[in-house]
Design an enzyme around this catalytic site. Structure first.
Site, short mmCIF file in Angstrom:
data_model
loop_
_atom_site.label_atom_id
_atom_site.label_comp_id
_atom_site.label_asym_id
_atom_site.label_seq_id
_atom_site.Cartn_x
_atom_site.Cartn_y
_atom_site.Cartn_z
N GLU A 62 -6.78 -9.48 3.67
CA GLU A 62 -6.10 -8.13 4.41
C GLU A 62 -5.77 -9.24 5.86
O GLU A 62 -6.75 -9.69 5.66
CB GLU A 62 -5.97 -7.70 4.56
CG GLU A 62 -6.23 -6.39 3.75
CD GLU A 62 -5.84 -4.61 3.99
OE1 GLU A 62 -6.28 -4.30 5.71
OE2 GLU A 62 -6.59 -3.75 3.33
N GLU A 122 0.95 -1.42 0.44
CA GLU A 122 0.10 -0.08 -0.14
C GLU A 122 1.14 1.22 0.21
O GLU A 122 1.78 1.57 0.59
CB GLU A 122 -0.85 -0.06 1.59
CG GLU A 122 -1.45 0.98 1.34
CD GLU A 122 -2.80 0.93 2.90
OE1 GLU A 122 -2.89 0.03 3.12
OE2 GLU A 122 -3.56 2.17 2.76
N TYR A 154 -7.16 -8.64 11.61
CA TYR A 154 -5.60 -8.51 12.00
C TYR A 154 -6.33 -9.18 13.60
O TYR A 154 -6.78 -8.94 14.39
CB TYR A 154 -5.45 -6.83 12.84
CG TYR A 154 -4.84 -6.63 11.01
CD1 TYR A 154 -3.72 -7.67 10.44
CD2 TYR A 154 -5.88 -5.88 10.20
CE1 TYR A 154 -3.79 -6.43 8.65
CE2 TYR A 154 -5.79 -5.68 8.32
CZ TYR A 154 -4.62 -6.05 8.12
OH TYR A 154 -4.39 -4.90 6.92
N ASN A 214 -11.87 -0.88 -0.86
CA ASN A 214 -12.13 -1.91 -0.04
C ASN A 214 -12.26 -1.66 1.24
O ASN A 214 -12.84 0.47 1.69
CB ASN A 214 -9.77 -0.67 0.18
CG ASN A 214 -9.06 -1.24 1.85
OD1 ASN A 214 -9.16 -2.82 2.16
ND2 ASN A 214 -9.00 -0.63 2.57
N GLU A 215 -13.09 -1.58 2.57
CA GLU A 215 -13.25 -1.63 3.93
C GLU A 215 -14.12 -0.65 3.25
O GLU A 215 -14.70 0.47 5.18
CB GLU A 215 -12.35 -1.30 4.65
CG GLU A 215 -11.17 -2.68 5.14
CD GLU A 215 -10.77 -2.43 5.71
OE1 GLU A 215 -10.01 -1.60 6.81
OE2 GLU A 215 -8.96 -3.60 6.40
N ASN A 243 -6.90 1.87 2.91
CA ASN A 243 -7.31 3.11 3.25
C ASN A 243 -6.65 4.04 1.98
O ASN A 243 -7.54 4.93 1.62
CB ASN A 243 -7.08 3.05 4.12
CG ASN A 243 -7.62 2.40 5.48
OD1 ASN A 243 -8.04 1.34 5.31
ND2 ASN A 243 -7.18 2.43 6.80
N GLN A 254 1.05 -6.46 5.65
CA GLN A 254 1.02 -6.39 3.95
C GLN A 254 2.84 -6.64 4.36
O GLN A 254 3.33 -8.10 4.20
CB GLN A 254 1.90 -4.75 3.74
CG GLN A 254 0.70 -4.48 4.30
CD GLN A 254 0.20 -3.14 3.91
OE1 GLN A 254 0.81 -1.96 2.84
NE2 GLN A 254 -0.86 -1.90 4.02
O1 AHR Z 1 -3.26 -3.09 6.01
C1 AHR Z 1 -3.27 -1.87 6.61
C2 AHR Z 1 -4.62 -1.16 6.86
O2 AHR Z 1 -5.73 -2.02 7.16
C3 AHR Z 1 -5.48 -0.98 5.26
O3 AHR Z 1 -5.17 -0.01 4.61
C4 AHR Z 1 -6.82 -1.12 5.50
O4 AHR Z 1 -7.70 -1.14 4.68
C5 AHR Z 1 -6.80 -2.27 7.08
O5 AHR Z 1 -7.97 -1.17 7.70
#
Ligand code: AHR
Length: 492
Positions: free
Chosen positions: A291, A26, A243, A171-172, A71, A348
Protein backbone atom coordinates in the site's frame (compact mmCIF):
# COMPACT_ATOMS: atom_id res chain seq x y z
CA UNK A 1 20.88 24.60 -12.41
CA UNK A 2 22.77 21.58 -13.78
CA UNK A 3 22.49 17.89 -13.00
CA UNK A 4 24.73 15.07 -14.14
CA UNK A 5 23.16 11.60 -14.42
CA UNK A 6 25.74 8.79 -14.66
CA UNK A 7 25.03 5.20 -15.60
CA UNK A 8 27.44 2.40 -16.10
CA UNK A 9 26.96 -0.96 -17.77
CA UNK A 10 28.39 -2.91 -14.87
CA UNK A 11 26.46 -1.13 -12.09
CA UNK A 12 23.02 -2.69 -11.81
CA UNK A 13 20.57 -2.67 -8.92
CA UNK A 14 18.56 -5.73 -9.89
CA UNK A 15 16.11 -7.15 -12.35
CA UNK A 16 12.76 -5.44 -11.78
CA UNK A 17 10.02 -7.82 -10.64
CA UNK A 18 6.99 -6.88 -12.77
CA UNK A 19 4.86 -7.16 -9.63
CA UNK A 20 6.36 -3.84 -8.51
CA UNK A 21 3.58 -2.27 -10.61
CA UNK A 22 0.66 -3.89 -8.82
CA UNK A 23 -2.40 -2.12 -7.46
CA UNK A 24 -5.28 -2.66 -5.08
CA UNK A 25 -9.08 -2.96 -5.09
CA UNK A 26 -10.78 -2.99 -1.69
CA UNK A 27 -14.45 -3.31 -0.81
CA UNK A 28 -14.37 0.33 0.25
CA UNK A 29 -16.42 3.26 -0.98
CA UNK A 30 -17.01 3.08 -4.74
CA UNK A 31 -14.00 0.96 -5.69
CA UNK A 32 -16.08 -2.13 -6.46
CA UNK A 33 -19.71 -0.96 -6.66
CA UNK A 34 -20.04 1.80 -9.33
CA UNK A 35 -16.28 1.48 -9.82
CA UNK A 36 -15.26 -1.77 -11.51
CA UNK A 37 -18.80 -3.22 -11.21
CA UNK A 38 -21.97 -1.47 -12.31
CA UNK A 39 -24.57 -3.72 -13.95
CA UNK A 40 -26.88 -1.49 -15.94
CA UNK A 41 -24.09 0.86 -16.99
CA UNK A 42 -23.93 1.38 -20.77
CA UNK A 43 -20.50 -0.29 -20.90
CA UNK A 44 -21.27 -3.21 -18.52
CA UNK A 45 -20.34 -6.69 -19.75
CA UNK A 46 -22.28 -9.93 -19.15
CA UNK A 47 -21.11 -10.02 -15.52
CA UNK A 48 -21.75 -6.35 -14.78
CA UNK A 49 -18.12 -5.23 -15.07
CA UNK A 50 -17.61 -1.83 -16.68
CA UNK A 51 -15.68 -2.29 -19.90
CA UNK A 52 -14.67 1.38 -19.98
CA UNK A 53 -12.99 0.91 -16.59
CA UNK A 54 -11.37 -2.34 -17.72
CA UNK A 55 -9.92 -0.53 -20.74
CA UNK A 56 -8.43 2.24 -18.61
CA UNK A 57 -6.89 -0.29 -16.21
CA UNK A 58 -5.49 -2.37 -19.07
CA UNK A 59 -3.47 0.66 -20.18
CA UNK A 60 -1.62 0.55 -16.84
CA UNK A 61 -0.57 -3.10 -17.26
CA UNK A 62 -0.96 -3.90 -13.57
CA UNK A 63 0.30 -7.47 -13.10
CA UNK A 64 -1.38 -8.05 -9.71
CA UNK A 65 -4.33 -6.54 -7.86
CA UNK A 66 -4.59 -6.93 -4.08
CA UNK A 67 -8.11 -7.90 -2.91
CA UNK A 68 -10.51 -7.67 -0.97
CA UNK A 69 -8.79 -5.33 1.55
CA UNK A 70 -7.36 -3.47 3.34
CA UNK A 71 -9.14 -2.86 6.61
CA UNK A 72 -12.22 -4.50 5.08
CA UNK A 73 -10.68 -7.96 5.04
CA UNK A 74 -10.29 -8.06 8.82
CA UNK A 75 -14.05 -8.45 9.31
CA UNK A 76 -14.83 -10.35 6.10
CA UNK A 77 -16.33 -13.80 5.65
CA UNK A 78 -15.18 -14.86 2.21
CA UNK A 79 -18.01 -17.39 1.93
CA UNK A 80 -20.53 -14.48 1.90
CA UNK A 81 -19.27 -13.49 -1.54
CA UNK A 82 -19.65 -16.90 -3.18
CA UNK A 83 -22.54 -18.90 -4.66
CA UNK A 84 -25.94 -17.72 -5.89
CA UNK A 85 -26.18 -13.92 -5.61
CA UNK A 86 -29.75 -13.92 -4.33
CA UNK A 87 -28.68 -15.94 -1.30
CA UNK A 88 -25.74 -13.73 -0.34
CA UNK A 89 -26.14 -11.80 2.92
CA UNK A 90 -26.16 -8.01 3.13
CA UNK A 91 -23.99 -7.09 6.09
CA UNK A 92 -22.79 -4.25 8.28
CA UNK A 93 -19.20 -3.54 7.33
CA UNK A 94 -17.35 -2.21 10.36
CA UNK A 95 -14.05 -1.06 8.83
CA UNK A 96 -15.70 1.70 6.80
CA UNK A 97 -19.13 1.90 8.53
CA UNK A 98 -20.83 0.90 5.29
CA UNK A 99 -23.20 -1.81 4.03
CA UNK A 100 -21.67 -4.67 2.05
CA UNK A 101 -24.08 -6.35 -0.32
CA UNK A 102 -21.68 -9.15 -1.27
CA UNK A 103 -22.80 -8.99 -4.90
CA UNK A 104 -19.10 -9.24 -5.76
CA UNK A 105 -16.84 -11.76 -4.08
CA UNK A 106 -13.91 -13.94 -5.08
CA UNK A 107 -16.04 -15.82 -7.67
CA UNK A 108 -16.56 -12.62 -9.61
CA UNK A 109 -13.28 -10.88 -8.79
CA UNK A 110 -11.06 -13.63 -10.15
CA UNK A 111 -13.09 -13.53 -13.36
CA UNK A 112 -12.71 -9.73 -13.50
CA UNK A 113 -8.93 -10.16 -13.02
CA UNK A 114 -8.82 -12.53 -16.01
CA UNK A 115 -10.73 -10.04 -18.15
CA UNK A 116 -8.30 -7.37 -17.01
CA UNK A 117 -5.21 -9.48 -17.79
CA UNK A 118 -4.02 -9.34 -14.20
CA UNK A 119 -3.65 -11.71 -11.23
CA UNK A 120 -5.28 -11.64 -7.82
CA UNK A 121 -3.16 -11.02 -4.71
CA UNK A 122 -5.52 -12.36 -2.07
CA UNK A 123 -5.67 -11.29 1.58
CA UNK A 124 -7.10 -13.51 4.34
CA UNK A 125 -8.93 -12.34 7.45
CA UNK A 126 -6.75 -12.61 10.54
CA UNK A 127 -8.84 -10.05 12.44
CA UNK A 128 -12.04 -11.88 13.31
CA UNK A 129 -11.04 -15.22 11.80
CA UNK A 130 -7.97 -17.43 11.59
CA UNK A 131 -6.09 -20.41 10.11
CA UNK A 132 -9.17 -22.58 9.53
CA UNK A 133 -11.02 -20.11 7.29
CA UNK A 134 -7.79 -19.20 5.51
CA UNK A 135 -6.93 -22.78 4.61
CA UNK A 136 -10.49 -23.38 3.44
CA UNK A 137 -10.18 -20.39 1.14
CA UNK A 138 -6.92 -21.72 -0.33
CA UNK A 139 -8.66 -25.03 -1.01
CA UNK A 140 -11.66 -23.22 -2.57
CA UNK A 141 -9.40 -21.15 -4.83
CA UNK A 142 -6.57 -23.48 -5.73
CA UNK A 143 -7.35 -27.17 -5.35
CA UNK A 144 -8.51 -29.78 -7.80
CA UNK A 145 -9.32 -32.39 -5.14
CA UNK A 146 -12.67 -34.14 -4.59
CA UNK A 147 -13.11 -32.38 -1.23
CA UNK A 148 -15.68 -30.02 0.30
CA UNK A 149 -14.35 -26.55 -0.59
CA UNK A 150 -12.97 -27.49 -4.02
CA UNK A 151 -16.36 -29.07 -4.74
CA UNK A 152 -18.14 -25.97 -3.46
CA UNK A 153 -16.25 -23.93 -6.06
CA UNK A 154 -17.32 -26.41 -8.77
CA UNK A 155 -20.91 -26.23 -7.54
CA UNK A 156 -20.69 -22.43 -7.84
CA UNK A 157 -19.81 -22.82 -11.51
CA UNK A 158 -16.02 -22.84 -11.53
CA UNK A 159 -14.66 -26.22 -12.56
CA UNK A 160 -11.05 -25.07 -12.82
CA UNK A 161 -9.18 -23.76 -9.77
CA UNK A 162 -8.45 -20.02 -9.75
CA UNK A 163 -4.72 -20.60 -9.15
CA UNK A 164 -4.02 -17.65 -6.84
CA UNK A 165 -0.29 -17.58 -6.12
CA UNK A 166 0.24 -14.62 -3.80
CA UNK A 167 -1.49 -14.26 -0.41
CA UNK A 168 -1.42 -11.68 2.40
CA UNK A 169 -1.62 -12.92 5.99
CA UNK A 170 -4.12 -10.28 7.15
CA UNK A 171 -3.86 -6.52 6.87
CA UNK A 172 -2.26 -3.86 9.12
CA UNK A 173 -2.71 -6.04 12.18
CA UNK A 174 -0.57 -3.62 14.23
CA UNK A 175 -3.08 -0.75 13.80
CA UNK A 176 -5.53 0.03 16.64
CA UNK A 177 -8.05 0.94 13.89
CA UNK A 178 -7.94 -2.62 12.57
CA UNK A 179 -10.80 -5.02 13.33
CA UNK A 180 -9.19 -7.60 15.60
CA UNK A 181 -5.85 -5.71 15.90
CA UNK A 182 -3.07 -7.72 17.53
CA UNK A 183 -0.02 -7.31 19.75
CA UNK A 184 3.21 -8.33 17.99
CA UNK A 185 3.37 -11.83 19.50
CA UNK A 186 -0.36 -12.45 19.04
CA UNK A 187 0.01 -11.73 15.34
CA UNK A 188 3.32 -13.54 15.02
CA UNK A 189 1.74 -16.75 16.36
CA UNK A 190 -1.47 -16.66 14.32
CA UNK A 191 0.40 -15.67 11.15
CA UNK A 192 2.83 -18.56 11.57
CA UNK A 193 0.14 -21.18 12.18
CA UNK A 194 -1.99 -19.80 9.33
CA UNK A 195 1.00 -19.81 6.98
CA UNK A 196 1.79 -23.43 7.79
CA UNK A 197 -1.75 -24.59 7.11
CA UNK A 198 -2.15 -22.55 3.92
CA UNK A 199 1.10 -23.97 2.51
CA UNK A 200 0.14 -27.50 3.54
CA UNK A 201 -2.96 -27.07 1.37
CA UNK A 202 -0.99 -25.56 -1.53
CA UNK A 203 2.81 -25.53 -1.22
CA UNK A 204 3.18 -23.46 -4.38
CA UNK A 205 1.73 -20.26 -2.87
CA UNK A 206 3.78 -17.30 -1.64
CA UNK A 207 2.93 -15.51 1.59
CA UNK A 208 3.25 -11.92 2.76
CA UNK A 209 3.39 -11.31 6.52
CA UNK A 210 2.12 -7.97 7.84
CA UNK A 211 4.84 -5.52 8.68
CA UNK A 212 4.11 -2.14 10.22
CA UNK A 213 1.35 0.16 8.93
CA UNK A 214 3.97 2.87 8.59
CA UNK A 215 7.33 3.97 9.97
CA UNK A 216 5.45 6.23 12.45
CA UNK A 217 3.94 3.25 14.34
CA UNK A 218 5.23 3.02 17.89
CA UNK A 219 5.84 -0.69 17.53
CA UNK A 220 7.73 -0.34 14.20
CA UNK A 221 10.85 -2.49 14.37
CA UNK A 222 9.75 -4.46 17.41
CA UNK A 223 6.79 -5.69 15.32
CA UNK A 224 8.90 -6.87 12.37
CA UNK A 225 11.48 -8.56 14.62
CA UNK A 226 8.84 -10.41 16.61
CA UNK A 227 6.90 -11.53 13.49
CA UNK A 228 10.01 -12.66 11.63
CA UNK A 229 11.48 -14.52 14.60
CA UNK A 230 8.32 -16.69 14.67
CA UNK A 231 7.35 -16.86 11.00
CA UNK A 232 10.68 -16.59 9.13
CA UNK A 233 10.73 -20.01 7.50
CA UNK A 234 7.00 -19.95 6.68
CA UNK A 235 6.65 -16.63 4.86
CA UNK A 236 8.25 -15.08 1.79
CA UNK A 237 7.73 -11.33 2.13
CA UNK A 238 7.06 -8.73 4.79
CA UNK A 239 4.68 -5.90 3.95
CA UNK A 240 5.19 -2.13 4.17
CA UNK A 241 2.46 0.51 3.95
CA UNK A 242 2.97 4.26 3.72
CA UNK A 243 0.76 7.17 2.62
CA UNK A 244 1.92 10.76 2.11
CA UNK A 245 0.15 14.11 2.17
CA UNK A 246 0.87 17.82 1.89
CA UNK A 247 -0.90 18.59 5.16
CA UNK A 248 1.18 21.70 5.88
CA UNK A 249 0.85 23.03 2.34
CA UNK A 250 4.63 23.03 2.05
CA UNK A 251 5.39 21.88 -1.50
CA UNK A 252 9.21 21.54 -1.19
CA UNK A 253 8.71 19.38 1.90
CA UNK A 254 5.94 17.29 0.33
CA UNK A 255 8.07 16.72 -2.77
CA UNK A 256 10.71 15.12 -0.53
CA UNK A 257 8.27 12.42 0.72
CA UNK A 258 10.22 9.75 -1.15
CA UNK A 259 13.13 10.19 1.27
CA UNK A 260 10.82 8.95 4.03
CA UNK A 261 9.82 5.96 1.89
CA UNK A 262 13.45 5.20 1.10
CA UNK A 263 14.47 5.26 4.79
CA UNK A 264 11.52 3.03 5.71
CA UNK A 265 12.53 0.45 3.06
CA UNK A 266 16.16 0.43 4.18
CA UNK A 267 15.18 -0.01 7.82
CA UNK A 268 12.92 -2.97 7.03
CA UNK A 269 15.60 -4.57 4.84
CA UNK A 270 18.09 -4.23 7.74
CA UNK A 271 15.66 -5.94 10.12
CA UNK A 272 14.99 -8.81 7.68
CA UNK A 273 18.74 -9.37 7.33
CA UNK A 274 19.33 -9.09 11.07
CA UNK A 275 16.84 -11.92 11.69
CA UNK A 276 18.32 -13.93 8.80
CA UNK A 277 21.70 -13.66 10.50
CA UNK A 278 20.22 -14.49 13.91
CA UNK A 279 18.61 -17.62 12.46
CA UNK A 280 21.61 -18.51 10.31
CA UNK A 281 19.08 -19.01 7.52
CA UNK A 282 19.84 -19.32 3.80
CA UNK A 283 16.52 -17.73 3.01
CA UNK A 284 16.16 -14.00 2.28
CA UNK A 285 12.91 -12.25 3.11
CA UNK A 286 11.99 -9.65 0.51
CA UNK A 287 9.60 -6.72 0.74
CA UNK A 288 6.04 -6.21 -0.48
CA UNK A 289 5.20 -2.49 -0.44
CA UNK A 290 1.57 -3.36 -0.86
CA UNK A 291 0.00 0.00 0.00
CA UNK A 292 1.55 3.29 -1.08
CA UNK A 293 0.20 6.55 -2.45
CA UNK A 294 -0.71 10.13 -1.64
CA UNK A 295 -3.75 10.22 0.66
CA UNK A 296 -5.01 13.25 2.57
CA UNK A 297 -7.30 15.37 0.39
CA UNK A 298 -10.49 13.52 1.33
CA UNK A 299 -9.86 13.24 5.09
CA UNK A 300 -12.18 16.06 6.18
CA UNK A 301 -15.03 15.30 3.79
CA UNK A 302 -14.97 11.62 4.80
CA UNK A 303 -15.68 12.55 8.42
CA UNK A 304 -19.02 13.97 7.24
CA UNK A 305 -20.21 10.78 5.51
CA UNK A 306 -23.34 9.18 6.93
CA UNK A 307 -22.89 5.66 8.27
CA UNK A 308 -24.37 2.49 6.74
CA UNK A 309 -24.60 3.44 3.10
CA UNK A 310 -23.97 1.12 0.18
CA UNK A 311 -20.90 2.29 -1.78
CA UNK A 312 -20.58 5.77 -0.26
CA UNK A 313 -18.04 8.12 -1.90
CA UNK A 314 -15.11 7.56 0.49
CA UNK A 315 -11.39 8.40 0.09
CA UNK A 316 -12.12 10.16 -3.21
CA UNK A 317 -8.96 12.26 -3.25
CA UNK A 318 -8.77 14.56 -6.25
CA UNK A 319 -5.11 14.64 -7.17
CA UNK A 320 -3.18 17.66 -8.39
CA UNK A 321 0.15 18.12 -10.16
CA UNK A 322 2.34 18.04 -7.04
CA UNK A 323 0.71 14.72 -6.07
CA UNK A 324 1.69 13.35 -9.49
CA UNK A 325 5.29 14.50 -8.96
CA UNK A 326 5.34 12.77 -5.56
CA UNK A 327 3.93 9.57 -7.10
CA UNK A 328 6.69 9.83 -9.74
CA UNK A 329 9.39 10.03 -7.05
CA UNK A 330 7.82 7.20 -5.03
CA UNK A 331 8.03 4.99 -8.14
CA UNK A 332 11.65 6.04 -8.63
CA UNK A 333 12.31 5.04 -5.01
CA UNK A 334 10.69 1.63 -5.45
CA UNK A 335 12.88 1.06 -8.52
CA UNK A 336 16.02 2.17 -6.67
CA UNK A 337 15.24 -0.48 -4.06
CA UNK A 338 14.05 -3.22 -6.41
CA UNK A 339 16.80 -5.58 -5.28
CA UNK A 340 14.60 -6.12 -2.20
CA UNK A 341 11.18 -4.63 -2.99
CA UNK A 342 9.66 -7.26 -5.25
CA UNK A 343 5.99 -6.33 -4.95
CA UNK A 344 4.34 -2.91 -4.93
CA UNK A 345 0.66 -1.98 -4.88
CA UNK A 346 -0.45 1.53 -5.73
CA UNK A 347 -3.34 1.95 -3.29
CA UNK A 348 -5.78 1.99 -4.83
CA UNK A 349 -6.95 1.61 -8.43
CA UNK A 350 -10.50 2.91 -8.95
CA UNK A 351 -12.33 5.78 -7.16
CA UNK A 352 -10.68 5.19 -3.77
CA UNK A 353 -7.38 7.19 -3.64
CA UNK A 354 -7.12 6.18 -7.26
CA UNK A 355 -5.65 7.07 -10.65
CA UNK A 356 -8.95 6.10 -12.33
CA UNK A 357 -12.29 7.68 -11.43
CA UNK A 358 -15.81 6.86 -12.54
CA UNK A 359 -19.11 8.70 -12.62
CA UNK A 360 -22.07 6.51 -11.74
CA UNK A 361 -24.00 6.01 -15.01
CA UNK A 362 -21.35 8.17 -16.62
CA UNK A 363 -17.77 8.46 -17.82
CA UNK A 364 -14.34 7.31 -16.70
CA UNK A 365 -11.71 10.00 -16.14
CA UNK A 366 -8.03 9.95 -15.34
CA UNK A 367 -6.33 11.70 -12.45
CA UNK A 368 -2.93 13.42 -12.61
CA UNK A 369 -1.23 10.48 -10.86
CA UNK A 370 -2.35 8.14 -13.65
CA UNK A 371 0.44 9.42 -15.91
CA UNK A 372 3.67 8.78 -13.95
CA UNK A 373 2.27 5.37 -12.98
CA UNK A 374 1.34 4.55 -16.59
CA UNK A 375 4.74 5.39 -18.09
CA UNK A 376 6.77 3.83 -15.29
CA UNK A 377 4.73 0.62 -15.32
CA UNK A 378 4.88 0.25 -19.09
CA UNK A 379 8.53 1.29 -19.58
CA UNK A 380 10.19 0.54 -16.24
CA UNK A 381 10.61 -3.21 -16.80
CA UNK A 382 13.93 -4.95 -17.24
CA UNK A 383 16.99 -4.20 -15.10
CA UNK A 384 17.23 -1.16 -12.84
CA UNK A 385 20.60 0.57 -13.11
CA UNK A 386 22.53 2.35 -10.39
CA UNK A 387 21.86 5.97 -11.29
CA UNK A 388 24.22 8.54 -9.79
CA UNK A 389 22.78 12.04 -9.80
CA UNK A 390 25.13 14.91 -9.11
CA UNK A 391 23.01 18.02 -8.51
CA UNK A 392 22.21 20.80 -6.04
CA UNK A 393 20.39 19.85 -2.85
CA UNK A 394 18.11 21.59 -0.38
CA UNK A 395 17.11 21.20 3.25
CA UNK A 396 13.52 21.39 4.45
CA UNK A 397 12.42 21.03 8.09
CA UNK A 398 13.68 17.63 9.31
CA UNK A 399 14.58 16.44 5.79
CA UNK A 400 18.13 17.30 4.76
CA UNK A 401 20.15 17.06 1.57
CA UNK A 402 17.19 16.60 -0.76
CA UNK A 403 18.47 16.36 -4.35
CA UNK A 404 16.58 18.70 -6.67
CA UNK A 405 16.70 16.04 -9.36
CA UNK A 406 15.59 12.52 -8.49
CA UNK A 407 16.21 9.86 -11.10
CA UNK A 408 16.57 6.18 -11.91
CA UNK A 409 17.20 4.33 -15.17
CA UNK A 410 15.99 0.94 -16.39
CA UNK A 411 17.56 -1.16 -19.16
CA UNK A 412 14.98 -3.17 -21.12
CA UNK A 413 15.20 -6.97 -21.15
CA UNK A 414 16.49 -7.03 -24.76
CA UNK A 415 18.95 -4.21 -23.90
CA UNK A 416 17.62 -2.15 -26.80
CA UNK A 417 16.33 0.70 -24.61
CA UNK A 418 17.47 2.70 -21.61
CA UNK A 419 14.62 4.56 -19.94
CA UNK A 420 15.46 7.38 -17.54
CA UNK A 421 12.78 8.60 -15.13
CA UNK A 422 13.54 12.01 -13.61
CA UNK A 423 11.71 14.56 -11.46
CA UNK A 424 12.87 18.14 -11.04
CA UNK A 425 11.77 19.22 -7.54
CA UNK A 426 12.88 22.81 -7.98
CA UNK A 427 10.03 25.33 -7.71
CA UNK A 428 11.66 27.80 -10.08
CA UNK A 429 14.81 26.51 -11.82
CA UNK A 430 15.21 24.45 -14.96
CA UNK A 431 17.78 21.72 -14.66
CA UNK A 432 20.11 21.08 -17.57
CA UNK A 433 20.96 17.39 -17.85
CA UNK A 434 24.33 15.93 -18.66
CA UNK A 435 23.77 12.20 -19.27
CA UNK A 436 26.91 10.05 -18.94
CA UNK A 437 26.39 6.52 -20.29
CA UNK A 438 29.74 4.87 -19.74
CA UNK A 439 29.84 1.43 -21.32
CA UNK A 440 26.51 1.92 -23.10
CA UNK A 441 27.71 2.65 -26.59
CA UNK A 442 25.53 3.76 -29.46
CA UNK A 443 22.39 4.69 -27.49
CA UNK A 444 20.63 7.79 -28.77
CA UNK A 445 17.75 9.75 -27.20
CA UNK A 446 14.57 9.00 -29.12
CA UNK A 447 11.65 9.86 -26.84
CA UNK A 448 10.94 12.44 -24.14
CA UNK A 449 7.63 12.46 -22.29
CA UNK A 450 6.97 15.08 -19.62
CA UNK A 451 4.39 16.35 -17.19
CA UNK A 452 5.35 20.01 -16.96
CA UNK A 453 4.23 23.58 -17.14
CA UNK A 454 1.25 23.31 -14.81
CA UNK A 455 0.52 25.01 -11.52
CA UNK A 456 1.12 22.48 -8.72
CA UNK A 457 -2.52 22.72 -7.63
CA UNK A 458 -4.07 21.97 -11.04
CA UNK A 459 -6.31 18.90 -11.19
CA UNK A 460 -8.42 16.98 -13.67
CA UNK A 461 -12.14 16.31 -13.30
CA UNK A 462 -14.94 14.42 -15.03
CA UNK A 463 -15.35 17.29 -17.48
CA UNK A 464 -11.78 18.56 -17.80
CA UNK A 465 -8.81 16.25 -18.32
CA UNK A 466 -6.24 18.83 -19.40
CA UNK A 467 -3.43 17.72 -17.03
CA UNK A 468 -1.51 15.01 -18.83
CA UNK A 469 1.92 14.06 -20.11
CA UNK A 470 3.05 15.31 -23.52
CA UNK A 471 5.69 14.01 -25.90
CA UNK A 472 8.43 16.56 -26.56
CA UNK A 473 10.96 17.04 -29.34
CA UNK A 474 14.48 15.73 -28.68
CA UNK A 475 16.76 18.70 -27.92
CA UNK A 476 20.53 19.14 -28.18
CA UNK A 477 20.66 19.32 -24.37
CA UNK A 478 17.86 18.17 -22.11
CA UNK A 479 16.58 20.75 -19.61
CA UNK A 480 13.98 19.58 -17.10
CA UNK A 481 11.36 22.23 -16.38
CA UNK A 482 10.85 23.27 -12.74
CA UNK A 483 8.31 20.98 -11.01
CA UNK A 484 8.28 18.41 -13.78
CA UNK A 485 8.14 14.63 -14.18
CA UNK A 486 10.09 13.25 -17.17
CA UNK A 487 10.78 10.04 -19.04
CA UNK A 488 13.68 10.03 -21.50
CA UNK A 489 14.27 6.96 -23.68
CA UNK A 490 17.49 6.13 -25.47
CA UNK A 491 17.71 3.38 -28.06
CA UNK A 492 20.58 1.80 -29.92
O1 AHR B 1 -6.10 1.93 1.34
C1 AHR B 1 -6.95 2.45 2.32
C2 AHR B 1 -6.69 1.84 3.68
O2 AHR B 1 -5.44 2.24 4.15
C3 AHR B 1 -6.63 0.33 3.75
O3 AHR B 1 -7.87 -0.26 3.90
C4 AHR B 1 -5.80 0.07 4.97
O4 AHR B 1 -5.08 -1.11 4.89
C5 AHR B 1 -4.92 1.31 5.08
O5 AHR B 1 -4.96 1.87 6.34
Amino acid sequence: MKAKISLSKDKVISKVDDRLYGSFIEHLGRAVYTGIYEPGHASADDMGFRKDVLDAIKELHVPIVRYPGGNFVSGYNWEDGTGPKDKRPKKLELAWSSIETNEVGIDEFQEWAKRCGTEVMMAVNLGTRGPEEARNLVEYCNLDTDTYYANLRRQNGFEKPFGIKLWCLGNEMDGPWQIGAKKPMEYARVATETAKMMKWVDPSIELVACGSSGPFMESFGEWERCVLREAYEHVDYVSLHNYFGNQKDNTPYFLASSLVMDKFIKEVVAICDEIKEEKKSDKTINLSFDEWNVWFHSNEQDKKQERWQIAPPLLEDIYNVEDALVVGTLLITLLKNCDRVKIGCLAQLVNVIAPIMTEKDGCVWLQTIFYPFLHTSVNGRGTALVTDVDCDKYDCEDLKSIPYVDSVAVLSEDESTITIFAVNRSMDSKSELDIDLSGFDGYKACKWVALEGYDVKETNSATDSHVKTVEKAIPETFALEPLSWNMIQLKR
